[in-house]
Write a protein that holds these residues in place. Structure first.
Motif, mmCIF file in Angstrom:
data_model
loop_
_atom_site.group_PDB
_atom_site.id
_atom_site.type_symbol
_atom_site.label_atom_id
_atom_site.label_comp_id
_atom_site.label_asym_id
_atom_site.label_seq_id
_atom_site.Cartn_x
_atom_site.Cartn_y
_atom_site.Cartn_z
ATOM 1 N N TYR A 170 46.459 34.591 37.235
ATOM 2 C CA TYR A 170 46.782 35.781 36.451
ATOM 3 C C TYR A 170 46.490 35.452 34.992
ATOM 4 O O TYR A 170 46.865 34.390 34.503
ATOM 5 N N ASN A 171 45.847 36.371 34.290
ATOM 6 C CA ASN A 171 45.624 36.233 32.855
ATOM 7 C C ASN A 171 46.075 37.526 32.198
ATOM 8 O O ASN A 171 45.777 38.612 32.692
ATOM 9 N N CYS A 172 46.780 37.399 31.085
ATOM 10 C CA CYS A 172 47.229 38.569 30.325
ATOM 11 C C CYS A 172 46.636 38.512 28.928
ATOM 12 O O CYS A 172 46.565 37.445 28.314
ATOM 13 N N TYR A 173 46.243 39.671 28.440
ATOM 14 C CA TYR A 173 45.660 39.779 27.112
ATOM 15 C C TYR A 173 46.352 40.918 26.372
ATOM 16 O O TYR A 173 46.743 41.910 26.977
ATOM 17 N N VAL A 174 46.472 40.772 25.053
ATOM 18 C CA VAL A 174 47.034 41.825 24.213
ATOM 19 C C VAL A 174 45.976 42.195 23.185
ATOM 20 O O VAL A 174 45.480 41.330 22.458
ATOM 21 N N ALA A 175 45.619 43.465 23.134
ATOM 22 C CA ALA A 175 44.601 43.940 22.202
ATOM 23 C C ALA A 175 45.247 44.864 21.185
ATOM 24 O O ALA A 175 45.972 45.787 21.549
ATOM 25 N N ALA A 176 45.005 44.593 19.912
ATOM 26 C CA ALA A 176 45.476 45.474 18.840
ATOM 27 C C ALA A 176 44.445 46.582 18.670
ATOM 28 O O ALA A 176 43.271 46.318 18.466
ATOM 29 N N LEU A 177 44.879 47.825 18.763
ATOM 30 C CA LEU A 177 43.961 48.965 18.699
ATOM 31 C C LEU A 177 43.661 49.350 17.254
ATOM 32 O O LEU A 177 44.518 49.229 16.369
ATOM 33 N N THR A 178 42.459 49.856 17.038
ATOM 34 C CA THR A 178 42.082 50.374 15.721
ATOM 35 C C THR A 178 42.745 51.742 15.522
ATOM 36 O O THR A 178 43.310 52.320 16.460
ATOM 37 N N ALA A 179 42.644 52.273 14.321
ATOM 38 C CA ALA A 179 43.240 53.582 14.023
ATOM 39 C C ALA A 179 42.626 54.668 14.906
ATOM 40 O O ALA A 179 43.343 55.542 15.415
ATOM 41 N N GLN A 180 41.314 54.628 15.090
ATOM 42 C CA GLN A 180 40.652 55.631 15.946
ATOM 43 C C GLN A 180 41.083 55.468 17.401
ATOM 44 O O GLN A 180 41.326 56.449 18.093
ATOM 45 N N GLU A 181 41.187 54.225 17.877
ATOM 46 C CA GLU A 181 41.596 53.983 19.261
ATOM 47 C C GLU A 181 43.038 54.438 19.504
ATOM 48 O O GLU A 181 43.367 54.893 20.596
ATOM 49 N N LYS A 182 43.881 54.344 18.478
ATOM 50 C CA LYS A 182 45.274 54.808 18.619
ATOM 51 C C LYS A 182 45.331 56.313 18.874
ATOM 52 O O LYS A 182 46.224 56.804 19.554
ATOM 53 N N MET A 183 44.349 57.059 18.341
ATOM 54 C CA MET A 183 44.290 58.494 18.604
ATOM 55 C C MET A 183 43.592 58.768 19.933
ATOM 56 O O MET A 183 44.008 59.638 20.696
#
Length: 103
Positions: A60-73
């Motif tokens: 199992y591998n887990c990743y956390v991605a911080a979204l850009t302002a556009q991706e948040k919308m």
């Protein structure tokens, strides 16, 4: 009558032998393990991040991605979420592995 019964038995046995498939030993395909992978995406609205869980047969591998302002919308529409998922799915091949100790 016994001769007729014996002849019918021989014919039935002969017919049955021609309809079965016989494989010589050692000619069947080798048994291989199935291959599979499962990827799960989870958007966390409180932190505006995307958690990606990847499961292979043994890990199992887990990743956390911080979204850009556009991706948040974009994450609030089906098309937007799908495009974000595809983008980060492509990035999994170059993702950096960390452990809880390094966080």
């Amino acid at each position: 009558m016994k001769v007729l019964l014996a002849l019918a038995s021989v014919l039935a046995l002969g017919w049955a032998m021609t309809t079965t498939t016989h494989r010589p030993h050692g000619t069947h395909a080798p048994h291989e393990h199935g291959e599979g992978q499962m990827v799960t995406f989870l958007y966390i609205p409180k932190t505006h991040s995307l958690v990606i869980k990847e499961r292979t047969r043994t890990t199992y591998n887990c990743y956390v991605a911080a979204l850009t302002a556009q991706e948040k919308m974009d994450v609030h529409t089906d098309h937007g979420l799908r495009s974000i998922e595809l983008k980060y799915l492509q990035n999994l091949a170059t993702a950096t592995a960390t452990t809880m100790a390094t966080l």
